[in-house]
Enzyme design. Structure first.
Site, PDB file in Angstrom:
ATOM      1  N   ASN A  10       0.932  -1.335  -0.040  1.00 25.75           N
ATOM      2  CA  ASN A  10      -0.021   0.067   0.037  1.00 25.75           C
ATOM      3  C   ASN A  10       1.056   1.420   0.019  1.00 25.75           C
ATOM      4  OD1 ASN A  10      -1.326   2.229   1.098  1.00 25.75           O
ATOM      5  ND2 ASN A  10      -2.949   0.995   1.825  1.00 25.75           N
ATOM      6  N   HIS A  13       0.875   6.316   1.865  1.00 26.21           N
ATOM      7  CA  HIS A  13       1.781   7.227   2.535  1.00 26.21           C
ATOM      8  C   HIS A  13       2.735   8.067   1.881  1.00 26.21           C
ATOM      9  CE1 HIS A  13      -1.110   6.746   5.635  1.00 26.21           C
ATOM     10  NE2 HIS A  13      -0.706   5.466   5.916  1.00 26.21           N
ATOM     11  N   HIS A  46      -5.681   3.801  -1.819  1.00 26.33           N
ATOM     12  CA  HIS A  46      -6.941   4.022  -1.241  1.00 26.33           C
ATOM     13  C   HIS A  46      -7.275   5.600  -1.791  1.00 26.33           C
ATOM     14  CE1 HIS A  46      -9.661   4.011   2.290  1.00 26.33           C
ATOM     15  NE2 HIS A  46     -10.289   4.370   1.464  1.00 26.33           N
ATOM     16  N   ARG A  48      -9.277   8.310  -0.986  1.00 28.11           N
ATOM     17  CA  ARG A  48     -10.251   8.354   0.034  1.00 28.11           C
ATOM     18  C   ARG A  48     -11.335   9.576  -0.496  1.00 28.11           C
ATOM     19  NH1 ARG A  48      -8.831   6.395   5.206  1.00 28.11           N
ATOM     20  NH2 ARG A  48     -10.578   7.605   6.167  1.00 28.11           N
ATOM     21  N   ARG A  52      -7.075  12.922   0.552  1.00 30.74           N
ATOM     22  CA  ARG A  52      -6.118  13.282   1.606  1.00 30.74           C
ATOM     23  C   ARG A  52      -4.705  12.908   1.048  1.00 30.74           C
ATOM     24  NH1 ARG A  52      -7.369   9.973   6.967  1.00 30.74           N
ATOM     25  NH2 ARG A  52      -9.357  11.011   6.765  1.00 30.74           N
ATOM     26  N   GLU A  73      -8.644   0.120  -3.117  1.00 32.38           N
ATOM     27  CA  GLU A  73      -9.441   0.278  -1.905  1.00 32.38           C
ATOM     28  C   GLU A  73     -10.525   1.280  -2.138  1.00 32.38           C
ATOM     29  OE1 GLU A  73      -7.595   0.745   1.677  1.00 32.38           O
ATOM     30  OE2 GLU A  73      -6.218  -1.199   1.542  1.00 32.38           O
ATOM     31  N   THR A 103      -6.959   6.488   9.798  1.00 34.65           N
ATOM     32  CA  THR A 103      -6.886   5.338   9.028  1.00 34.65           C
ATOM     33  C   THR A 103      -8.165   4.433   9.078  1.00 34.65           C
ATOM     34  OG1 THR A 103      -5.484   3.492   8.301  1.00 34.65           O
ATOM     35  CG2 THR A 103      -5.387   3.690  10.718  1.00 34.65           C
ATOM     36  N   THR A 104      -8.383   3.327   8.336  1.00 31.63           N
ATOM     37  CA  THR A 104      -9.685   2.630   8.359  1.00 31.63           C
ATOM     38  C   THR A 104      -9.704   1.985   9.610  1.00 31.63           C
ATOM     39  OG1 THR A 104      -8.975   2.213   5.974  1.00 31.63           O
ATOM     40  CG2 THR A 104     -10.707   0.683   6.956  1.00 31.63           C
ATOM     41  N   GLU A 154     -10.849  -9.662   2.993  1.00 30.26           N
ATOM     42  CA  GLU A 154      -9.492  -9.330   3.541  1.00 30.26           C
ATOM     43  C   GLU A 154      -9.868  -9.045   5.023  1.00 30.26           C
ATOM     44  OE1 GLU A 154      -7.037  -6.339   1.836  1.00 30.26           O
ATOM     45  OE2 GLU A 154      -6.253  -5.757   3.843  1.00 30.26           O
ATOM     46  N   HIS A 194      -3.520  -4.648   7.933  1.00 30.75           N
ATOM     47  CA  HIS A 194      -3.649  -3.547   8.645  1.00 30.75           C
ATOM     48  C   HIS A 194      -2.912  -3.577   9.904  1.00 30.75           C
ATOM     49  CE1 HIS A 194      -5.911   0.083   9.677  1.00 30.75           C
ATOM     50  NE2 HIS A 194      -5.432  -0.090  10.666  1.00 30.75           N
ATOM     51  N   GLY A 195      -2.108  -2.646   9.909  1.00 31.00           N
ATOM     52  CA  GLY A 195      -1.261  -2.524  11.237  1.00 31.00           C
ATOM     53  C   GLY A 195      -0.209  -3.885  11.326  1.00 31.00           C
ATOM     54  N   GLY A 216       1.084  -1.383   4.329  1.00 30.49           N
ATOM     55  CA  GLY A 216       1.558  -0.010   4.184  1.00 30.49           C
ATOM     56  C   GLY A 216       2.577   0.639   4.937  1.00 30.49           C
ATOM     57  N   HIS A 217       1.995   1.179   6.006  1.00 29.74           N
ATOM     58  CA  HIS A 217       2.573   1.961   6.936  1.00 29.74           C
ATOM     59  C   HIS A 217       3.817   1.679   7.198  1.00 29.74           C
ATOM     60  CE1 HIS A 217       3.445   4.421  10.744  1.00 29.74           C
ATOM     61  NE2 HIS A 217       2.851   5.061   9.922  1.00 29.74           N
TER      62      HIS A 217
HETATM   63  N1  PXP Z   1      -5.724  -3.213   4.149  1.00 33.24           N
HETATM   64  C1  PXP Z   1      -6.949  -2.141   4.039  1.00 33.24           C
HETATM   65  C2  PXP Z   1      -8.285  -2.755   3.673  1.00 33.24           C
HETATM   66  C3  PXP Z   1      -6.468  -1.057   4.661  1.00 33.24           C
HETATM   67  O1  PXP Z   1      -7.482  -0.312   4.712  1.00 33.24           O
HETATM   68  C4  PXP Z   1      -4.977  -0.696   4.857  1.00 33.24           C
HETATM   69  C5  PXP Z   1      -4.703   0.726   5.368  1.00 33.24           C
HETATM   70  O2  PXP Z   1      -5.021   1.588   4.297  1.00 33.24           O
HETATM   71  C6  PXP Z   1      -4.222  -1.639   4.687  1.00 33.24           C
HETATM   72  C7  PXP Z   1      -4.302  -2.947   4.432  1.00 33.24           C
HETATM   73  C8  PXP Z   1      -2.655  -1.245   5.083  1.00 33.24           C
HETATM   74  O3  PXP Z   1      -2.785  -0.901   6.293  1.00 33.24           O
HETATM   75  P1  PXP Z   1      -1.116  -0.636   7.160  1.00 33.24           P
HETATM   76  O4  PXP Z   1      -1.054   0.790   6.426  1.00 33.24           O
HETATM   77  O5  PXP Z   1      -1.553  -0.427   8.416  1.00 33.24           O
HETATM   78  O6  PXP Z   1      -0.055  -1.543   6.774  1.00 33.24           O
END
Ligand code: PXP
Length: 246
Positions: A10, A13, A46, A48, A52, A73, A103-104, A154, A194-195, A216-217
């Site tokens: 992702n 960022h 994504h 949004r 942003r 996304e 974030t989501t 997911e 996520h995370g 991503g992050h």
């Molecule tokens: N999957 C989805 C559906 C998300 O919304 C996000 C955050 O944008 C991620 C994965 C990636 O999350 P992270 O940036 O915490 O790795």
């Protein structure tokens, strides 16, 4: 040998950094090409509602240049469905979206809006996009996702990733494992994300039945210090290790 877990990167960022100054750099398109070169199996973005970070221009350019696949996304809104119809991405992941969130937060409530989600799944499937629903690891949401006709889910790994203390992490991890098993029995393809970071990903990647992780992050954060290519490679090698490939 066990099949490899796919790595979706992702790049939102990279765009966050660009938008912080309204400059032309860093460009998420350049980031996507570097990530692909380093072994990413797909690129997640994504756009949004408030734009942003990722802009429409990024999505359109990426559609032209990606050599792997685009995972778009998006919120379940008419405007985004029309945008997806224009872009025709290989994959779409439907996510909840609140304007004020960082974030989501949490998965999409598929059960609570089944007709709307089913309709979106049908429209997107008509484009030839593979549709995935970003949901909490909850059997009721998995059932609802299957009823909507989405081939992929997911699972939101936030509970696990943000758990405080080993005991809470263990509980959240077991919930994830049960959800993967349950969804696979229903014939769904199971992704997760996520995370996830360099410390907590290997366990998730080792869960039998996981197809793809979207991260991503943590990868973009590491790239600040070692470069994006190395950051993606480091994550890819964690996925390989988890399946006994490295
Ligand atoms: N999957 C989805 C559906 C998300 O919304 C996000 C955050 O944008 C991620 C994965 C990636 O999350 P992270 O940036 O915490 O790795």
């Amino acid at each position: 040998m066990n099949p490899r877990v796919l790595l979706g990167i992702n790049i939102d960022h990279i765009a966050t950094l660009r938008e912080a100054r309204g400059t032309r750099y860093p460009d998420p398109v350049q980031a996507a090409m570097v990530a692909e070169e380093a072994g990413a199996d797909g690129i997640t973005i994504h756009p949004r509602e408030d734009r942003r970070h990722i802009q429409d221009r990024d999505v359109l350019l990426l559609k032209e240049v990606l050599q792997t696949k685009m995972n778009l996304e998006m919120a379940v809104t008419e405007a985004m469905l029309e945008f997806a119809e224009k872009v025709q991405p290989e994959c779409v992941c439907l996510v909840p979206e609140k304007r004020e969130e960082l974030t989501t937060e949490g998965g999409l409530d598929v059960e609570g809006q089944e007709a709307r989600v089913a309709n979106a799944c049908e429209r997107l499937a008509r484009l030839g996009s593979e549709v995935s629903l970003f949901i909490d690891p909850d059997p009721a949401q998995i059932d609802a996702a299957a009823r909507c006709g989405a081939p992929v889910i997911e699972l939101h790994t936030g509970e696990y990733a943000e758990a405080v203390g080993a005991e809470a992490a263990e509980v959240a991890f077991n919930v994830l494992v049960d959800a993967v098993t349950y969804a696979r029995k229903k014939g769904l393809i199971v992704n997760a994300g996520h995370g996830l970071n360099y410390h907590n990903t290997e366990r998730v990647a080792a869960i039998p039945g996981i197809n793809e992780l979207n991260i991503g992050h943590a990868v973009i954060a590491r790239a600040v210090f070692c470069g994006l290519k190395e950051a993606v490679r480091d994550m890819a090698s964690i996925l390989d290790r988890a399946r006994g490939r490295a």
